[in-house]
Design a protein around this motif. Structure first.
Motif, short mmCIF file in Angstrom:
data_model
loop_
_atom_site.label_atom_id
_atom_site.label_comp_id
_atom_site.label_asym_id
_atom_site.label_seq_id
_atom_site.Cartn_x
_atom_site.Cartn_y
_atom_site.Cartn_z
N LEU A 186 -37.81 -4.67 -9.81
CA LEU A 186 -37.45 -5.43 -11.00
C LEU A 186 -37.62 -6.93 -10.72
N GLY B 20 -41.31 -7.90 -10.62
CA GLY B 20 -41.84 -8.08 -11.97
C GLY B 20 -41.43 -9.40 -12.58
N SER B 21 -40.19 -9.76 -12.38
CA SER B 21 -39.68 -11.04 -12.90
C SER B 21 -40.40 -12.21 -12.23
N LEU C 142 -43.25 -3.54 -14.80
CA LEU C 142 -41.95 -3.29 -15.42
C LEU C 142 -41.97 -2.04 -16.29
N SER D 117 -39.81 1.37 -15.80
CA SER D 117 -39.01 1.95 -16.88
C SER D 117 -39.29 3.46 -17.02
N ILE E 141 -34.11 -2.73 -18.05
CA ILE E 141 -35.46 -3.27 -17.86
C ILE E 141 -35.92 -3.97 -19.14
#
Length: 116
Positions: free
Chosen positions: A67, A70-71, A86, A90, A100
């Protein structure tokens, strides 16, 4: 000692945290190029850490690292890489889909120029 005795690289985790700090400071100064550089470094470190956490049997920390990766990719301007990461996360973790989606919504709001 073999690499197997160090399933999670604590030095890498520390370095990743410092890269996120450097990226955030550069972002606050308005230096997008430097922020992107450090966010990209942190994203790649997070992906390595996620694999380490998987190997150590810690799926929650592996999820958190993916996570975060991805951020970091998103914040580095690599939305075309972040969004599929992401979305696949999910699909792999359907019980955490709302969490998410919240992260995606916040990134879209906070970094709208990057999302388009």
């Amino acid at each position: 000692m073999s690499d197997e005795s160090f399933l999670v690289n604590n030095l890498l985790a520390t370095a990743k945290s410092r890269e996120v700090q450097r990226a955030t400071r550069a972002e606050m100064r308005g230096d997008r190029a430097e922020a992107a550089l450090h966010f990209l470094a942190a994203a790649h470190m997070e992906l390595v850490l996620a694999a380490d956490y998987d190997g150590a049997g810690d799926s929650d920390l592996a999820f958190r690292s993916r996570l975060s990766a991805g951020s970091c990719l998103w914040r580095a301007g690599r939305v075309e890489q972040a969004r599929p990461l992401l979305e696949s996360l999910s699909q792999a973790q359907p019980t955490r889909g709302a969490e998410i989606q919240q992260v995606i919504a916040e990134l879209s709001q906070d970094y709208p120029a990057l999302a388009s």
